[in-house]
Each structure stands twice: as C-alpha cells, then as structure tokens.
Design a protein around this motif. Structure first.
Motif, short mmCIF file in Angstrom:
data_model
loop_
_atom_site.label_atom_id
_atom_site.label_comp_id
_atom_site.label_asym_id
_atom_site.label_seq_id
_atom_site.Cartn_x
_atom_site.Cartn_y
_atom_site.Cartn_z
N SER A 149 -2.81 3.57 8.96
CA SER A 149 -3.97 3.55 8.07
C SER A 149 -3.68 2.77 6.80
CB SER A 149 -4.39 4.97 7.71
OG SER A 149 -4.68 5.72 8.86
N ALA A 150 -2.43 2.83 6.33
CA ALA A 150 -2.06 2.07 5.14
C ALA A 150 -2.25 0.57 5.39
CB ALA A 150 -0.61 2.37 4.77
N ARG A 151 -1.95 0.12 6.60
CA ARG A 151 -2.14 -1.30 6.93
C ARG A 151 -3.62 -1.66 6.91
NH1 ARG A 151 2.30 -1.53 11.93
NH2 ARG A 151 3.95 -0.48 10.73
N LEU A 152 -4.46 -0.75 7.41
CA LEU A 152 -5.90 -1.01 7.36
C LEU A 152 -6.41 -1.06 5.92
CD1 LEU A 152 -7.21 1.24 10.28
CD2 LEU A 152 -7.20 -1.25 10.21
N VAL A 153 -5.97 -0.12 5.10
CA VAL A 153 -6.41 -0.10 3.70
C VAL A 153 -5.98 -1.38 3.00
CG1 VAL A 153 -6.03 1.02 1.47
CG2 VAL A 153 -6.49 2.41 3.49
N ALA A 154 -4.74 -1.80 3.24
CA ALA A 154 -4.21 -3.01 2.58
C ALA A 154 -4.84 -4.28 3.13
CB ALA A 154 -2.70 -3.08 2.75
N GLY A 155 -5.48 -4.19 4.28
CA GLY A 155 -6.06 -5.39 4.90
C GLY A 155 -7.44 -5.74 4.41
N GLN A 156 -8.04 -4.90 3.55
CA GLN A 156 -9.39 -5.21 3.06
C GLN A 156 -9.36 -6.44 2.16
OE1 GLN A 156 -11.40 -2.19 0.67
NE2 GLN A 156 -13.34 -2.68 1.71
N CYS A 157 -10.26 -7.38 2.42
CA CYS A 157 -10.32 -8.64 1.65
C CYS A 157 -11.19 -8.49 0.41
CB CYS A 157 -10.88 -9.75 2.54
SG CYS A 157 -9.98 -9.99 4.09
N THR A 158 -11.20 -9.53 -0.41
CA THR A 158 -12.02 -9.51 -1.64
C THR A 158 -13.51 -9.43 -1.33
OG1 THR A 158 -11.96 -11.92 -1.68
CG2 THR A 158 -10.31 -10.76 -3.01
N SER A 159 -13.89 -9.74 -0.10
CA SER A 159 -15.29 -9.65 0.31
C SER A 159 -15.70 -8.24 0.70
CB SER A 159 -15.53 -10.59 1.49
OG SER A 159 -14.75 -10.17 2.60
N GLY A 160 -14.75 -7.31 0.68
CA GLY A 160 -15.03 -5.95 1.12
C GLY A 160 -14.91 -5.77 2.62
N TRP A 177 -12.84 -7.25 6.55
CA TRP A 177 -11.52 -7.43 7.16
C TRP A 177 -11.51 -8.68 8.05
CZ3 TRP A 177 -12.97 -2.74 5.51
CH2 TRP A 177 -11.99 -1.87 4.99
N THR A 178 -10.33 -9.25 8.18
CA THR A 178 -10.10 -10.33 9.14
C THR A 178 -9.43 -9.73 10.37
OG1 THR A 178 -7.94 -10.85 8.20
CG2 THR A 178 -9.85 -12.02 7.28
N TYR A 179 -8.85 -10.60 11.23
CA TYR A 179 -8.24 -10.13 12.46
C TYR A 179 -6.92 -9.40 12.26
CZ TYR A 179 -11.61 -13.35 14.51
OH TYR A 179 -12.76 -13.99 14.87
N SER A 180 -6.27 -9.58 11.10
CA SER A 180 -4.95 -8.97 10.92
C SER A 180 -4.83 -8.31 9.56
CB SER A 180 -3.85 -10.02 11.08
OG SER A 180 -3.95 -11.00 10.09
N CYS A 181 -3.86 -7.40 9.47
CA CYS A 181 -3.59 -6.66 8.24
C CYS A 181 -2.11 -6.78 7.90
CB CYS A 181 -3.94 -5.17 8.42
SG CYS A 181 -5.69 -4.86 8.77
N PRO A 182 -1.74 -6.64 6.63
CA PRO A 182 -0.32 -6.72 6.26
C PRO A 182 0.45 -5.52 6.79
CG PRO A 182 -1.64 -6.11 4.37
CD PRO A 182 -2.61 -6.46 5.45
N LYS A 183 1.72 -5.75 7.10
CA LYS A 183 2.57 -4.68 7.63
C LYS A 183 3.19 -3.92 6.46
CE LYS A 183 6.54 -5.26 9.70
NZ LYS A 183 7.57 -5.69 10.68
N VAL A 184 2.49 -2.89 6.00
CA VAL A 184 2.97 -2.05 4.90
C VAL A 184 3.18 -0.64 5.43
CG1 VAL A 184 1.78 -3.45 3.16
CG2 VAL A 184 0.61 -1.48 4.19
N SER A 185 3.68 0.24 4.58
CA SER A 185 3.87 1.64 4.97
C SER A 185 3.00 2.53 4.10
CB SER A 185 5.34 2.04 4.81
OG SER A 185 5.66 2.21 3.44
N SER A 186 3.01 3.81 4.40
CA SER A 186 2.19 4.77 3.66
C SER A 186 2.64 4.93 2.22
CB SER A 186 2.21 6.13 4.36
OG SER A 186 3.53 6.63 4.45
N LEU A 187 3.76 4.31 1.85
CA LEU A 187 4.22 4.38 0.45
C LEU A 187 3.20 3.76 -0.50
CD1 LEU A 187 8.01 3.49 0.85
CD2 LEU A 187 7.01 5.73 0.38
N ILE A 188 2.32 2.90 -0.01
CA ILE A 188 1.32 2.30 -0.90
C ILE A 188 0.35 3.34 -1.45
CG2 ILE A 188 1.46 0.10 0.33
CD1 ILE A 188 -1.40 0.73 1.37
N PHE A 189 0.23 4.48 -0.76
CA PHE A 189 -0.68 5.52 -1.25
C PHE A 189 -0.12 6.22 -2.48
CE2 PHE A 189 -1.91 5.68 3.42
CZ PHE A 189 -3.07 4.95 3.24
N SER A 190 1.20 6.34 -2.56
CA SER A 190 1.81 7.00 -3.72
C SER A 190 2.25 6.00 -4.79
CB SER A 190 3.02 7.85 -3.27
OG SER A 190 3.96 7.05 -2.58
#
Length: 776
Positions: A142-153, A155-168
């Motif tokens: 889910s963190a990858r989905l959240v981080a994948g949102q573009c400035t247009s609000g 999503w494109t075909y891919s999302c960045p490979k991040v971890s849930s640490l972005i939530f904290s």
C-alpha cells in the motif's frame, strides 16, 4: 437495500492486452463478435447463470500452473491475484488447494512488485482474506500505491518501490511524479487503497486528491475519458510554484479543464464515478471534509447522489447502458457501480439482465471460457464476477444517504420508516421484518422482548454498540432488576427466530446491593436465535451468561465472540435443543454450561462445533444434568484447564453422552470425569478418542499458543479476534487456516463487512449455510 459487492467487483478491465492505451480503444460500443451468427439465443435464468458461473470457475481452475500462478506475460502476479480472487468470490473456500497455491505464489513474488495493477489486485486479495500474517505485506504494498500518486491526483502504470516506513517518516516518501497518469490505473490504485484502509492505512489525503482530479476533468457531456490534460496539476498552489504539497490545500477553480481533453468513454465514466464514490466514503469515515475546504466543498451536496457532478456523470452512464456493449471490460465496470450504488437500472435499463444475456450467449460452451486472443483469463474472471454480483465494500454504502437522525430503520416495510430507538422499531415491526441500525452508538438497550421472527442488523459501514440499561415498565416506572427478572437481559426471544447481525452487545449490569441476581445477554425462551458476526461481552464479572437457552429451540452462532461471564452459553435442559457454533471465539469461565431444572421435559441436546477457539476455565460443566447430549466437533481448538470433569454420570458412565468429530486440538490437563473428578483412564488425545469409540478422529494434544497471551478471567469488551490466531513460528502455525478460527471474518465491524461481502452471506440469508460448509 444498498449493497456493495466484493473486492473483486470493482475490477474493471485489467489485463485487456498489454496495459497500453491502445487497449482501451475497446471501450467503445463495439459489439462482441459472434463465432456463429446462427447460434440460438440462450434465455437467461438463475439456473443458467449458476451453470455459467461454475463452467467459468472450472476453466480458471484448469489453467492454474504447478507453482500456483496463472500465466500473463509481464503481469504474472496480477493475473494470479485476479483469478484467485474471482474463484474466492464465487465460493471456492480458502482451504481449497487451488486457493492455497495461488496465495503462496503471491506472497513469494511481491518483493520487486511495482506495477500499479498488480499491486492493487494483490492488496485486494490479501485484504479480502483478512489474515493477520499478511498485514505487514499489505502495508508495504500500500505504501507503494500511496507513493505512486502523481501531481495530477492519478496514477501511471508503475509505483516507486518504497516500504511502509513512509507512513511514519514522510521524508522517506519520494516527490510525486509530474504526470497526468490515466484513469484506468487510477481506479485500480483507488480500489487497492480502499481495501488497504481496512487494515488501518490512512488514505484520506490520497482520496481527496483523487476527487479533485475528477472534479476538474469531467467533460461537457458528463463523462470522462481515458486520459486527462497533460498540464493537470491539482497539487499546485496559486502564486507558489516552488513547493508542491502532497495534498492540495486549495483546488482553486474547479471548473472542468477542457484543453486536450479526451472524448468520454463508457468504462472510464464508470471508473470516475467509482473513484468519486470512494473519495466521499473516505471523508465520511474520517469524519471530516478535508484538510482545508474549497469553495466547492463548502456548498457540497449532503449526499453523493445530490452532487451535481455525480448526477451529470450518472446521466451519461445511463446513455452508455442504453447504447449497449458486450465488451467484458465495460460490463464489469457497469456492474461495479450498479451494485455499489444499489441501482438496478441505469438510464432505465436493467444493466444486469442486459449484461448477463451478453455473457451467457458469448461463453464457450465447450470449455466454459470467455475467449479472446490475449485476455481469456481476465475476461473469464470478469465474467464470473459479474454474474456472481459480488460486493467490494458494503461499508461504503451508507454515504448514499448520509448519517440519519433516526438510526433505526425497518427496511422491509413500505416507506422504510425510521425510529429514534430500537425498542420503538421492534414494537412497530412485523413478522420477518428487517431492522437496520445506521449508527455506531453507543445505544442504551433496555430489555427488549421479541415475539416474532425478526432480523436486526448493522447498517452498511457501521458497528452498532448496544449497552445494557435499566428500562421502564408499561406504567412508566423504572424497573428494579433486584425484583423483576424481566429486566435482567438485553433481548428475550419468546417465539419465532431472532437473527442478529453485526452488533456489539455489552452487558455491564449495575450493582444492586447484596441481592443475588442472575443476568443474561440473550434469553431464548421459545423459538430460535441466530447470531452472525456479533460480540456479546461482560467485564464487571456479574456472572452473565451471554446466551441462555431455556426451552426447545435452536441457537446458531457464527463468526462471533462470546466474552466473559459465567458461561458463553447456558442450556437449561428442556426437550429437543440444538446449539451450533461455527468460526467463533468462546472466552469465559465456562464454554457451554448445562443445567437441569425440575419440571422440564427430558433434555435431548445436540451440540455442533466447527472451527471454534475455546479458551475457558471449564469446557462443558453439566453437574446433575439428566438427559442426552451429543457433541460433534471438527477442526477446533480447546485451550482449557478442565474440559469435562463433570460430563459423565456416577461411575464414569457415558450413558447419554457422545462425542465425535475430526481434526481437534486439545490443550487441557483434565479431560473427562464425573462430579468434578477426572477419569484416570483418559489422560491424552489417544485415550480420549478410544473412550468415545474412536469417533474423534486424529485428535492432537498440544500446547496452544495464540498470537496474544490472554488469561481466563481477563475479560474485556475490546479483545480482538486475531488475538486467538495461532502464534507464528510454532509447530501449530502450519495448520492455519484449516483449524481454529478465520479471524478476518470474526466479529462485528470489519469482520462483518468481509463476510457480508462474500458469497456465503447470500447462503446465510437463504438459510442454506450449514456448519463447515465454507470448508467443503
């Protein structure tokens, strides 16, 4: 009735080719080509639909690979999630080897996953099953989905490979990509994030940006296209281009941007309406309208259906349905919104009848598939999901009417009248009525008498909390529980069947001096009780029995939690009585206590226990209980000091007692005996089985370790079902979910939402669901 199908139902046209924009040229109203022009038209009926679904399921099963996957070049994880989900939603149990293999494949192949489609579908599936062990994986994906949102609000075909640490730690979150994205990827991301929010992921900021995207890009005809203008940037702040905030504090002018706008497409119009629905549902659940209100939001319609943008979009959606199309991508998108909104028609056309006719008449009668050159698996999955009318999120539907002032509604009566209290609603109800509670409470619940068949259920998205309260008699005088036995319960059933679904019932009786008072949560004094996804709890140790069965009748408990008190269920022996408990937690001083009472008919009691987890001081006390008791227990866990040292009659005779079953695990020191004294010949699982004529097949004696350590006596209203999951990394952990509870479907709230969204709920409503049916 507002309904909202299963997680799968929201899936529109994934895997329609190679995930490129050219695929969506199929969105137009192009009729499905027929292989045989002269093929006779099949008339649609419930029987035909059922046959069609099962043929499609058989085809999907036949296509699974040895490693548990289904094949789709470049999107092996996504297509595997989709096929597994389609089978689950159509009634294949989690314990089926096909489902287990699919789940294993997914869990092993998510480390490098970045595709928006694959991420969303995997989160959907993991959230659908609700296993506690998947929560960490859900958070990371889910963190990858959240981080994948573009400035247009979007999503494109891919999302960045991040971890849930972005939530904290928000500093770890990468800056949003400056891209318009596309509306197909966007709706999949929205779908995945809504499912993830059930696991505690906060999505309100993301969903607010999604809403702004679609508010700004509606076409003049009311629809939406696949693409949005390249310069769309809802993150921008007027006069400050240096800093791009994650959440737009001011959307500025919400008039649609028409520059470079793409013509409306049928499936994308439904996708946009879906995204606006989830965005509104998120705001309602969070109890706020956004970080900062825009001018448009200040005057926002009170309900989604009144919103001018939404209404205009619905009108265009109706035009698409009138025009018709047999493309599975489009049909699936239509069904998703139709079930979500509880609407049988769009544009005056019954979308399900029309779509079902297309599907039934285009299915390959030989192999059961809906065939295409490159997308047979996805089309077949979408088809059986459509025909199933599954439900993604019944917990969203309440947004359609907002929070009512009067929370108690008789939805089965003409005009659907509402009432301020449950007592008034019950008084106005008739035989077989359904009362829905549209609120969380807490609601004070004075003793309510039920003398006809009645269903009381939680409203969609609510978890009603009912708390015991002393009421008033017919003369308006406050009852005295010390003298009035009719004021010592929450509910009493005199006749008919009382069905309760999705309620929290908290029994905290008051102190009434030195008088000895016997309290009960629900008294069944005639008729039957069916309890689905409920919780009855007591913490102040007044000796409550959660359920008391006094006369001949049935008590059926499914997906529920009975916590605290003297017993979970007390049976006052009286003629033919039946207790069935399925996928439930019994945590009390005694599990089922049997009491003899003079003047009653000779008891004939049957007890069926399937996949329960029992943690009590004593399992089945029955001192001085005459009559017969027949137990059947399957795949259950018994964590109890004294299982049944008073089950037998004097001389350790088993006259009138029987026990059968299979797959049970026992963690007990006292097995069986008479008058509280153990029978020394039964000291382990083997001798236990031998004592019952080897009718308890393959029992195991083993220390049962649960994920959270709880001691008998430490009762609380707020215990969680997952507390009784088998602890990971133990010898018993490999037996999940075959034995013990399926915690993701236990209890009110999310547990009820998951069950209500599954095909099993339809069977429950029809009275077809039997113990262990989910595991056959």
């Amino acid at each position: 009735m507002r309904q909202f199908i299963s997680f799968a139902i929201l899936l529109p046209s994934l895997f329609l080719g190679s995930f490129t924009s050219s695929v969506f040229s199929q969105d137009a109203e192009q009729p499905e080509k027929k292989k045989e022009e002269a093929k006779p038209v099949i008339e649609v009926s419930d029987r035909v639909i059922e046959q069609s679904r099962h043929k499609g399921m058989d085809y999907l099963k036949s296509q699974q690979q040895e490693d548990g996957s289904w094949e789709f070049d470049g999107h092996q994880v996504g297509i595997t999630a989709l096929c597994t989900l389609a089978l689950l939603e159509n009634g294949v149990p989690e314990t089926d080897p096909i489902i287990e293999k699919g789940m294993r494949y997914l869990r092993k192949n998510t480390k490098e996953l970045t595709s928006t489609y694959d991420l969303a579908l995997t989160v959907l599936l993991l959230s659908r099953t609700g296993n506690k062990s998947d929560k960490k994986l859900i958070r990371n994906l889910s963190a990858r989905l959240v981080a994948g949102q573009c400035t247009s609000g979007g999503w494109t075909y891919s999302c960045p490979k991040v971890s849930s640490l972005i939530f904290s730690n928000p500093k770890l979150r990468p800056k949003p990509t400056k891209s318009p994205g596309d509306n197909s990827c966007t709706q999949f991301a929205v779908l995945g994030l809504w499912a993830a929010s059930r696991s505690g992921i906060k999505i309100d900021d993301s969903m607010r940006n999604v809403a702004l995207r679609f508010l700004k890009t509606q076409n003049e005809d009311g629809g939406w296209g696949y693409r949005v203008p390249k310069d769309l940037n809802i993150f921008s702040v007027e006069g400050d281009e240096k800093e791009k905030p994650r959440v737009a504090p001011n959307a500025g002018d919400l008039q649609p941007q028409q520059s470079s706008a793409e013509p409306s497409k049928n499936s994308m119009t439904f996708a946009a309406l879906f995204c606006l629905t989830v965005s509104r549902a998120t705001r309602i659940r969070e109890g706020k309208s956004g970080t900062t209100e825009t001018e448009a939001e200040k005057d926002e319609a009170k309900t989604l259906m009144e919103d001018p943008v939404f209404k205009k979009g619905l009108k265009k959606a109706g035009d698409w349905v009138k025009a018709g199309s047999g493309v599975r991508y489009y049909l699936w998108s239509t069904e998703r919104l139709g079930v979500l909104l509880g609407q049988d028609t769009f544009g005056g056309v019954n979308w399900f009848d029309k779509g079902a006719s297309y599907l039934i008449n285009s299915q390959n009668s030989d192999n059961g598939a809906w065939e295409s050159e490159t997308k047979t698996l996805s089309d077949t999955s979408f088809a059986i999901l459509f025909l199933r009318k599954a439900n993604l999120g019944s917990d969203i539907s309440r947004l359609l009417e907002g929070d009512p002032v009067k929370k108690f509604q008789i939805v089965s009566q003409k005009g659907k009248p509402r009432f301020h209290t449950l007592k008034l609603a019950v008084a106005a109800s008739k035989e077989n009525d359904v009362i829905r509670i549209d609120g969380n409470g807490p609601f004070k619940l004075p003793h309510i008498l039920v003398d006809h068949s009645l269903n009381i259920q939680a409203g969609f998205g609510y978890e009603p909390q009912m708390k015991y309260d002393i009421g008033y008699n017919e003369k308006g005088v406050r009852n005295d529980p010390a003298r009035d036995v009719e004021s010592r319960y929450l509910f009493k059933v005199n006749k008919g069947t009382l069905t309760i679904e999705g309620l929290r019932m908290e029994m905290d009786p008051p102190n009434i001096g030195r008088t000895s008072v016997i309290w009960n949560g629900i008294r069944v004094n005639g008729g039957n009780l069916k309890l689905l996804n409920c919780r009855i709890s007591e913490t102040n140790r007044k000796g409550t029995a959660a359920i008391l069965l006094e006369k001949p009748g049935l008590v059926y408990v499914k997906n529920s939690m009975l916590i605290g008190g003297r017993a979970c269920i007390e049976v006052e022996g009286n003629g033919k009585q039946e207790v069935d408990i399925d996928n439930s937690i019994l945590f009390s001083n005694a599990a089922i206590q049997f009491v003899g009472k003079s003047g009653n008919d000779k008891p004939e009691v049957t007890v069926a226990l399937n996949k329960i987890t029992l943690q009590c001081k004593e399992g089945f006390p029955m001192k001085k209980f005459d009559g017969s008791i027949a137990f059947n227990s399957t795949n259950s866990l018994y964590k109890v000091k004294d299982l049944g040292s008073s089950m037998l009659k004097s001389g350790y005779k088993k006259t009138g007692r029987s026990w059968s079953g299979e797959g049970n695990i026992y963690d007990t020191s006292k097995w069986i005996g008479a008058n509280g004294k153990s029978y020394s010949s039964v000291r382990d699982a083997r001798s236990w089985s031998k004592f019952w004529g080897k009718k308890d097949i393959k029992p195991i004696k083993k220390t049962i370790g649960c994920s959270t350590r709880r001691r008998a006596g430490s009762y609380s209203h707020n215990v969680k079902s997952e507390d009784w999951d088998l602890k990971e990394f133990t010898s018993l952990a490999v037996m999940r979910p075959a034995r013990g509870i399926r915690s993701g479907m236990v209890g009110s709230g999310f547990g009820f939402s998951r069950f209500r969204d599954s095909i099993l709920y339809n069977q429950w409503k029809k009275g077809e669901l039997k113990l262990s049916s989910a595991d056959k």
